[in-house]
Design a protein around this motif. Sequence first.
Motif, PDB file in Angstrom:
ATOM      1  N   ASP A   1      43.670 117.567   5.292  1.00 14.90           N
ATOM      2  CA  ASP A   1      42.323 117.535   5.873  1.00 14.90           C
ATOM      3  C   ASP A   1      41.451 116.473   5.201  1.00 14.90           C
ATOM      4  N   PHE A   2      41.599 116.321   3.903  1.00 13.29           N
ATOM      5  CA  PHE A   2      40.791 115.337   3.176  1.00 13.29           C
ATOM      6  C   PHE A   2      41.020 113.939   3.739  1.00 13.29           C
ATOM      7  N   TYR A   3      42.263 113.577   3.973  1.00 11.94           N
ATOM      8  CA  TYR A   3      42.590 112.246   4.489  1.00 11.94           C
ATOM      9  C   TYR A   3      42.160 112.103   5.947  1.00 11.94           C
ATOM     10  N   LYS A   4      42.256 113.194   6.712  1.00 12.22           N
ATOM     11  CA  LYS A   4      41.852 113.142   8.114  1.00 12.22           C
ATOM     12  C   LYS A   4      40.356 112.886   8.245  1.00 12.22           C
ATOM     13  N   TYR A   5      39.568 113.596   7.451  1.00 10.58           N
ATOM     14  CA  TYR A   5      38.118 113.438   7.541  1.00 10.58           C
ATOM     15  C   TYR A   5      37.659 112.133   6.914  1.00 10.58           C
ATOM     16  N   LEU A   6      38.402 111.657   5.921  1.00 12.39           N
ATOM     17  CA  LEU A   6      38.109 110.342   5.356  1.00 12.39           C
ATOM     18  C   LEU A   6      38.355 109.261   6.402  1.00 12.39           C
ATOM     19  N   TRP A   7      39.441 109.412   7.171  1.00 16.40           N
ATOM     20  CA  TRP A   7      39.722 108.465   8.254  1.00 16.40           C
ATOM     21  C   TRP A   7      38.633 108.534   9.323  1.00 16.40           C
ATOM     22  N   ASN A   8      38.139 109.738   9.631  1.00  8.80           N
ATOM     23  CA  ASN A   8      37.065 109.861  10.618  1.00  8.80           C
ATOM     24  C   ASN A   8      35.834 109.055  10.202  1.00  8.80           C
ATOM     25  N   SER A   9      35.512 109.102   8.925  1.00  7.67           N
ATOM     26  CA  SER A   9      34.372 108.321   8.432  1.00  7.67           C
ATOM     27  C   SER A   9      34.646 106.828   8.556  1.00  7.67           C
ATOM     28  N   LEU A  10      35.863 106.421   8.222  1.00  6.61           N
ATOM     29  CA  LEU A  10      36.237 105.010   8.354  1.00  6.61           C
ATOM     30  C   LEU A  10      36.228 104.579   9.822  1.00  6.61           C
ATOM     31  N   TYR A  11      36.698 105.456  10.691  1.00  7.42           N
ATOM     32  CA  TYR A  11      36.736 105.164  12.120  1.00  7.42           C
ATOM     33  C   TYR A  11      35.336 104.912  12.657  1.00  7.42           C
ATOM     34  N   PHE A  12      34.388 105.723  12.214  1.00  8.70           N
ATOM     35  CA  PHE A  12      32.995 105.521  12.629  1.00  8.70           C
ATOM     36  C   PHE A  12      32.483 104.165  12.146  1.00  8.70           C
ATOM     37  N   VAL A  13      32.807 103.795  10.910  1.00  7.64           N
ATOM     38  CA  VAL A  13      32.392 102.487  10.377  1.00  7.64           C
ATOM     39  C   VAL A  13      32.973 101.364  11.226  1.00  7.64           C
ATOM     40  N   ILE A  14      34.246 101.475  11.584  1.00  9.81           N
ATOM     41  CA  ILE A  14      34.905 100.447  12.395  1.00  9.81           C
ATOM     42  C   ILE A  14      34.223 100.307  13.751  1.00  9.81           C
ATOM     43  N   LEU A  15      33.776 101.433  14.318  1.00  7.80           N
ATOM     44  CA  LEU A  15      33.103 101.401  15.617  1.00  7.80           C
ATOM     45  C   LEU A  15      31.695 100.837  15.532  1.00  7.80           C
ATOM     46  N   VAL A  16      30.925 101.319  14.554  1.00  8.76           N
ATOM     47  CA  VAL A  16      29.483 101.089  14.595  1.00  8.76           C
ATOM     48  C   VAL A  16      29.035  99.801  13.926  1.00  8.76           C
ATOM     49  N   VAL A  17      29.687  99.389  12.841  1.00 10.62           N
ATOM     50  CA  VAL A  17      29.188  98.238  12.078  1.00 10.62           C
ATOM     51  C   VAL A  17      29.195  96.943  12.898  1.00 10.62           C
ATOM     52  N   PRO A  18      30.297  96.571  13.584  1.00 10.09           N
ATOM     53  CA  PRO A  18      30.250  95.338  14.386  1.00 10.09           C
ATOM     54  C   PRO A  18      29.171  95.366  15.454  1.00 10.09           C
ATOM     55  N   ILE A  19      28.936  96.537  16.071  1.00  8.34           N
ATOM     56  CA  ILE A  19      27.922  96.633  17.122  1.00  8.34           C
ATOM     57  C   ILE A  19      26.523  96.452  16.537  1.00  8.34           C
ATOM     58  N   ILE A  20      26.245  97.124  15.438  1.00  6.81           N
ATOM     59  CA  ILE A  20      24.913  97.031  14.833  1.00  6.81           C
ATOM     60  C   ILE A  20      24.622  95.610  14.360  1.00  6.81           C
ATOM     61  N   ILE A  21      25.591  94.986  13.691  1.00  2.00           N
ATOM     62  CA  ILE A  21      25.377  93.637  13.175  1.00  2.00           C
ATOM     63  C   ILE A  21      25.193  92.642  14.323  1.00  2.00           C
ATOM     64  N   SER A  22      26.065  92.719  15.335  1.00  2.00           N
ATOM     65  CA  SER A  22      25.993  91.771  16.456  1.00  2.00           C
ATOM     66  C   SER A  22      24.708  91.947  17.252  1.00  2.00           C
ATOM     67  N   LEU A  23      24.376  93.200  17.576  1.00  2.00           N
ATOM     68  CA  LEU A  23      23.174  93.447  18.368  1.00  2.00           C
ATOM     69  C   LEU A  23      21.909  93.137  17.584  1.00  2.00           C
ATOM     70  N   GLY A  24      21.899  93.456  16.281  1.00  2.00           N
ATOM     71  CA  GLY A  24      20.745  93.133  15.448  1.00  2.00           C
ATOM     72  C   GLY A  24      20.517  91.637  15.364  1.00  2.00           C
ATOM     73  N   LEU A  25      21.604  90.875  15.225  1.00  2.00           N
ATOM     74  CA  LEU A  25      21.498  89.410  15.178  1.00  2.00           C
ATOM     75  C   LEU A  25      21.016  88.864  16.516  1.00  2.00           C
ATOM     76  N   LEU A  26      21.553  89.397  17.620  1.00  2.00           N
ATOM     77  CA  LEU A  26      21.145  88.932  18.957  1.00  2.00           C
ATOM     78  C   LEU A  26      19.652  89.184  19.188  1.00  2.00           C
TER      79      LEU A  26
END
Length: 298
Positions: free
Chosen positions: A72-97
């Motif tokens: 479970d520890f690794y699964k939930y750690l991956w969930n946090s990483l998965y969210f970072v992979i999804l959200v960071v490129p969108i926030i950076i790109s849209l903020g810059l635009l």
Amino acid sequence: MKAQQAASGWKRQLKNEFSAIAFLAPFLIPLLVFYIWPLLRGAYISLHSWTILGMEKYVGFDNYTKILTNSDFYKYLWNSLYFVILVVPIIISLGLLLALLIHRKIPFQTMFRSIYFLPYVLSVSVISFIWLRMFDSKHGLVNVILEALGLSSVHWLTNPKAAWWSIVIATVWWTVGFVMVLFLAGLQEISQELYEAADIDGASSFHKFRFITLPGLSSVMKVQIFFQIIAGLKLFGQVQIMTNGGPGDTTNTIIRYIYVTGFKKDMFGLAAAQSTLFCIFMLLIAAVQYIVVNRKES
């Protein structure tokens, strides 16, 4: 004579040291009280069986063994990483635009800056409750708009894939204004003479963006990416309020896992060990990012 000069120099150096400490005290005292001490206290608690009533017994590294052998520890750690992979490129790109658009001389420029930044001044709980209502399957505004456009409604908070995107959308709406403001500050630091010289040379807008704007924003970009990665890994409020970790435990993150272990299961020693391991993980992420950035610069 030399002894007097040495004593005088030593006193002067000591006085300078005390002066430096006095100037740093307003920062050092909160750092020690609210960061260093809780970190050390948490590490101590992690070595014990600890409940809401206090310490029960010393267990050494048993808590860490339980965590590292629990999938479970690794699964939930991956969930946090998965969210970072999804959200960071969108926030950076849209903020810059948005920063590039608002940086231009347009009507109501100040009003647009305020509108985009306004969500960031709200708390995470307010943002989460707003989007919880917006994504309601039956009466939410998002599905009402979709149905008005002739599209089928979406079960935003009960479909595993849609649940993640609902959290991403809420987070982007909340955070992008802050990213935009930092990029705007960086754009204002770039000399206009560089753009004027590029115009004389006949450079296109794309080439000016690639060879002037992006290099000029490199330092801001590094800070933004680092900050957003750390913030993304600490995702909790949106998940707790909008999906409660569901459907199932699809959107359950490592921070919520720690919260449930400590406050729901009354296992504060185990939760402290989870927090310590997660802290080490974030330090490793920061170290890797630092090494990558320095390599690119060199």
